[in-house]
Design a protein around this motif. Structure first.
Motif, PDB file in Angstrom:
ATOM      1  N   GLU A 104       0.847  -1.102   0.016  1.00 55.81           N
ATOM      2  CA  GLU A 104       0.107   0.025   0.081  1.00 55.81           C
ATOM      3  C   GLU A 104       0.826   1.237   0.008  1.00 55.81           C
ATOM      4  O   GLU A 104       0.362   2.342  -0.594  1.00 55.81           O
ATOM      5  N   THR A 105       1.977   1.226   0.624  1.00 53.83           N
ATOM      6  CA  THR A 105       3.003   2.492   0.630  1.00 53.83           C
ATOM      7  C   THR A 105       3.360   2.727  -0.697  1.00 53.83           C
ATOM      8  O   THR A 105       3.420   3.846  -1.177  1.00 53.83           O
ATOM      9  N   ILE A 106       3.870   1.586  -1.362  1.00 56.73           N
ATOM     10  CA  ILE A 106       4.510   1.798  -2.725  1.00 56.73           C
ATOM     11  C   ILE A 106       3.424   2.175  -3.683  1.00 56.73           C
ATOM     12  O   ILE A 106       3.901   3.089  -4.467  1.00 56.73           O
ATOM     13  N   TRP A 107       2.277   1.774  -3.784  1.00 55.27           N
ATOM     14  CA  TRP A 107       1.187   2.153  -4.809  1.00 55.27           C
ATOM     15  C   TRP A 107       0.539   3.502  -4.434  1.00 55.27           C
ATOM     16  O   TRP A 107      -0.160   3.798  -5.315  1.00 55.27           O
ATOM     17  N   THR A 108       1.014   4.023  -3.121  1.00 52.20           N
ATOM     18  CA  THR A 108       0.549   5.513  -2.901  1.00 52.20           C
ATOM     19  C   THR A 108       1.508   6.236  -3.234  1.00 52.20           C
ATOM     20  O   THR A 108       1.523   7.339  -3.933  1.00 52.20           O
ATOM     21  N   ILE A 109       2.955   6.218  -3.181  1.00 48.54           N
ATOM     22  CA  ILE A 109       4.072   6.987  -3.385  1.00 48.54           C
ATOM     23  C   ILE A 109       4.559   7.182  -4.662  1.00 48.54           C
ATOM     24  O   ILE A 109       4.616   7.963  -5.273  1.00 48.54           O
TER      25      ILE A 109
END
Length: 227
Positions: free
Chosen positions: A62-67
């Motif tokens: 989730e962090t990757i596909w947000t940043i």
């Protein structure tokens, strides 16, 4: 100018249009990479039976596909803003030409000269000479010096028009009661064609623009002959 079955842009003639072409390629490559990644992931999900039970709850994913999308948007926005500021910047123009849109023709006035102005009408198909282009040729071309910064003042006498020359990266709205300006500079001589790009009435398709960019000495001879 454009040719039949052309898929891409016209050849760039000005530094601004070259920057626009580079930005287009830059953005298109990002879109292509994103599309390839999404299609690859979809194909994997449809073809493999292996699943990871904790994938949907992973904080790292989730962090990757947000940043990652935020970084991609920044990579698109920064060069876009740079080109926008370059298009609005006018550095000591050597010549100013005032363009007025009418139904359905253009009029031009070289404001640095005392009495140099003319109207530019499309040449009817029946009067075209061999080699001339239908719906694009005019009776009076706009002759300008190449490799010179030129300021174009664009307005209208009646309805909304739009003064556009694709190979120079120019498109400026002609609005009644408002004076818009844009910068023009050609890196090489030639004939450059454009048309009104705002639907302005029944003869909207019949008010072309033809710029003839020539070396400075030929422009001086032409302007002397017109005075």
């Amino acid at each position: 100018m454009a040719y039949p079955m052309q898929l891409g842009f016209q050849d760039a003639t000005s530094p601004i249009m070259e920057e626009l072409l580079h930005f287009h390629d830059h953005t298109l490559m990002i879109v292509f990479l994103i599309s390839s990644l999404v299609l690859y992931i979809i194909s994997l999900m449809l073809t493999t039976k292996l699943t990871h039970t904790s994938t949907m709850n992973a904080q790292e994913v989730e962090t990757i596909w947000t940043i990652l999308p935020a970084i991609i948007l920044i990579l698109i926005a920064l060069p876009s803003l740079r080109i926008l500021y370059m298009m609005d910047e006018i550095n000591n123009p050597s010549l100013t030409v005032k363009t007025m849109g009418h139904q359905w023709y253009w009029s031009y006035e070289y404001t640095d000269y005392e009495d140099l102005s003319f109207d530019s009408y499309m040449i009817p198909t029946s009067e075209l000479k061999p080699g001339e282009l239908r719906l694009l040729e005019v009776d009076n071309r706009v002759v300008l010096p190449m490799e010179t910064t030129i300021r174009m003042l664009v307005s209208s006498e009646d309805v909304l028009h739009s003064w556009a020359v694709p190979s120079l990266g120019l498109k400026t709205d002609a609005i009644p009661g408002r004076l818009n300006q844009t910068t023009l500079m050609s890196s090489r001589p030639g004939l450059y064609y454009g048309q009104c790009s705002e639907i302005c009435g029944s003869n909207h398709s019949f008010m072309p623009i033809v710029l003839e960019l020539v070396p400075l000495k030929y422009f001086e001879k032409w302007s002397a002959s017109m005075l």
